[in-house]
Design a protein around this motif. Structure first.
Motif, mmCIF file in Angstrom:
data_model
loop_
_atom_site.group_PDB
_atom_site.id
_atom_site.type_symbol
_atom_site.label_atom_id
_atom_site.label_comp_id
_atom_site.label_asym_id
_atom_site.label_seq_id
_atom_site.Cartn_x
_atom_site.Cartn_y
_atom_site.Cartn_z
ATOM 1 N N GLN A 154 68.346 18.973 -16.013
ATOM 2 C CA GLN A 154 67.184 19.850 -15.857
ATOM 3 C C GLN A 154 66.222 19.745 -17.035
ATOM 4 O O GLN A 154 65.004 19.793 -16.853
ATOM 5 N N TYR A 155 66.771 19.542 -18.225
ATOM 6 C CA TYR A 155 65.938 19.513 -19.430
ATOM 7 C C TYR A 155 65.962 18.122 -20.076
ATOM 8 O O TYR A 155 66.933 17.372 -19.925
ATOM 9 N N THR A 161 72.366 9.788 -26.979
ATOM 10 C CA THR A 161 73.390 10.774 -27.353
ATOM 11 C C THR A 161 73.743 11.727 -26.212
ATOM 12 O O THR A 161 74.747 12.440 -26.292
ATOM 13 N N ALA A 162 72.922 11.730 -25.178
ATOM 14 C CA ALA A 162 73.076 12.642 -24.030
ATOM 15 C C ALA A 162 72.876 14.101 -24.423
ATOM 16 O O ALA A 162 73.240 15.016 -23.674
ATOM 17 N N LYS A 163 72.276 14.359 -25.582
ATOM 18 C CA LYS A 163 72.052 15.732 -26.047
ATOM 19 C C LYS A 163 70.620 16.184 -25.730
ATOM 20 O O LYS A 163 69.675 15.385 -25.785
ATOM 21 N N ARG A 164 70.495 17.454 -25.423
ATOM 22 C CA ARG A 164 69.181 18.025 -25.131
ATOM 23 C C ARG A 164 68.295 17.940 -26.375
ATOM 24 O O ARG A 164 68.772 18.097 -27.509
ATOM 25 N N ILE A 165 67.009 17.681 -26.153
ATOM 26 C CA ILE A 165 66.059 17.566 -27.267
ATOM 27 C C ILE A 165 64.871 18.500 -27.043
ATOM 28 O O ILE A 165 64.520 18.824 -25.905
ATOM 29 N N ASN A 166 64.249 18.898 -28.138
ATOM 30 C CA ASN A 166 63.109 19.816 -28.073
ATOM 31 C C ASN A 166 61.797 19.136 -28.442
ATOM 32 O O ASN A 166 60.735 19.771 -28.415
ATOM 33 N N LYS A 188 55.024 18.091 -20.632
ATOM 34 C CA LYS A 188 55.015 18.430 -19.206
ATOM 35 C C LYS A 188 56.408 18.840 -18.729
ATOM 36 O O LYS A 188 56.549 19.713 -17.865
ATOM 37 N N TYR A 189 57.443 18.196 -19.312
ATOM 38 C CA TYR A 189 58.811 18.437 -18.860
ATOM 39 C C TYR A 189 59.646 19.257 -19.852
ATOM 40 O O TYR A 189 60.834 19.455 -19.639
ATOM 41 N N ARG A 190 59.021 19.737 -20.923
ATOM 42 C CA ARG A 190 59.762 20.440 -21.969
ATOM 43 C C ARG A 190 60.591 21.597 -21.398
ATOM 44 O O ARG A 190 61.746 21.815 -21.790
ATOM 45 N N ASN A 191 60.025 22.335 -20.464
ATOM 46 C CA ASN A 191 60.703 23.498 -19.902
ATOM 47 C C ASN A 191 61.568 23.153 -18.685
ATOM 48 O O ASN A 191 62.030 24.054 -17.975
#
Length: 301
Positions: A154-155, A161-166, A188-191
């Motif tokens: 989703q994010y 690393t397969a880790k979520r990024i901001n 555009k896809y941050r959220n």
């Protein structure tokens, strides 16, 4: 003192001299039954479906087919239908566009002379029906397996690393493996995106890679072979002219199109590196794709 030499005196053996002459003549004399080109195993004109099919060329092609494991009728047969059948089978087996005809210096003839028979390669799919790639679409099994590998996220995350990024980084990915190309698109896809949005984007992105396989593959392929090529292309790209990468520049494509007789699996598993690192996930993915190609099923490894 006379110039030159007396051959008989030079060898001091009349019979040895005659024997040597006979050996030389046996190489130079053209055999009345095989013809001049048989020495180099060349043909003068087309053989097979609607070919010229002269006796000399038929004899050479029959011999080459036989040496590659494709039996024809006796060499003195006055029909060429057996050659057409054998050529068709040879072309299908070696991923060469099927015409049932061979001409001097064409891919079929060059492959025949190399005596390499792809049917002996491990797992070669000689069972499923084959079609022109330009008219094919990926199967539902193909789409399901691709989504299993890509996984819905989703994010945005870092594909290393397969880790979520901001914030944006090279390799930023979202949804079903959609690569985010720049910081503006990242915003555009941050959220995040919904599964429905991810599915629509996946289907839209997929078209580029399906089209690449349709346009680049020149031989007839089975559904599982087409699916495997689509999966590979989705991951490695259709073609980057600057980097000379992607399906268009791959040895995989050359092998499938009959332009190379290298080992297909060795060419396939080259694509296991991302950003300079060998990735276990890509090793498993390449193996899974190859098993789809050779007809061993659609299974995530």
């Amino acid at each position: 003192m006379a110039l030159g030499f007396d051959a008989a005196d030079y060898f001091n053996d009349r019979f040895l001299f005659i024997s040597m002459l006979e050996s030389i003549l046996s190489i130079l004399i053209i055999s009345s039954t095989e013809g001049f080109y048989c020495m180099d195993r060349l043909i003068k004109s087309s053989v097979g479906f609607r070919g010229t099919n002269n006796e000399h060329d038929l004899r050479i092609v029959r011999k080459l087919l036989s040496e590659n494991g494709f039996r024809t009728m006796a060499s003195d047969s006055n029909t060429h239908k057996d050659v057409v059948r054998a050529l068709t089978a040879f072309q299908k087996t070696n991923f060469i566009y099927v015409t049932g005809i061979v001409m001097p210096n064409c891919t079929t003839f060059k492959t025949l002379k190399q005596k390499i028979n792809i049917i002996n390669r491990s797992g070669y799919d000689s069972v499923h029906p084959r079609y022109s790639a330009c008219n094919m679409r990926p199967s539902q099994d193909c789409l399901n397996l691709m989504r299993q590998y890509e996984k819905y996220q989703q994010y945005p995350y870092d594909d290393q690393t397969a880790k979520r990024i901001n914030r944006y980084c090279k390799g930023a990915t979202v949804g079903y493996g959609h690569l985010i190309v720049n910081a503006q698109q990242f915003e555009k896809y941050r959220n995040g995106m919904s599964m429905s949005e991810a599915t629509k984007l996946f289907n839209k992105n997929l078209e580029e890679f399906v089209l690449a396989v349709q346009q680049c593959v020149k031989t007839r392929v089975s559904q599982n072979e087409f699916d495997a090529l689509v999966m590979l292309t989705y991951n490695i790209g259709s073609g980057n002219d600057r980097k000379r990468s992607g399906l268009f520049y791959s040895n995989v494509l050359k092998i499938v199109n009959g332009e190379s007789v290298d080992d297909l699996y060795s060419a396939w598993k080259l694509y296991t590196i991302s950003q300079g690192n060998v990735m276990n996930g890509l090793i498993h993915r390449r193996r899974s794709e190859y098993e789809v190609f050779v007809g061993k099923g659609y299974t995530k490894i």
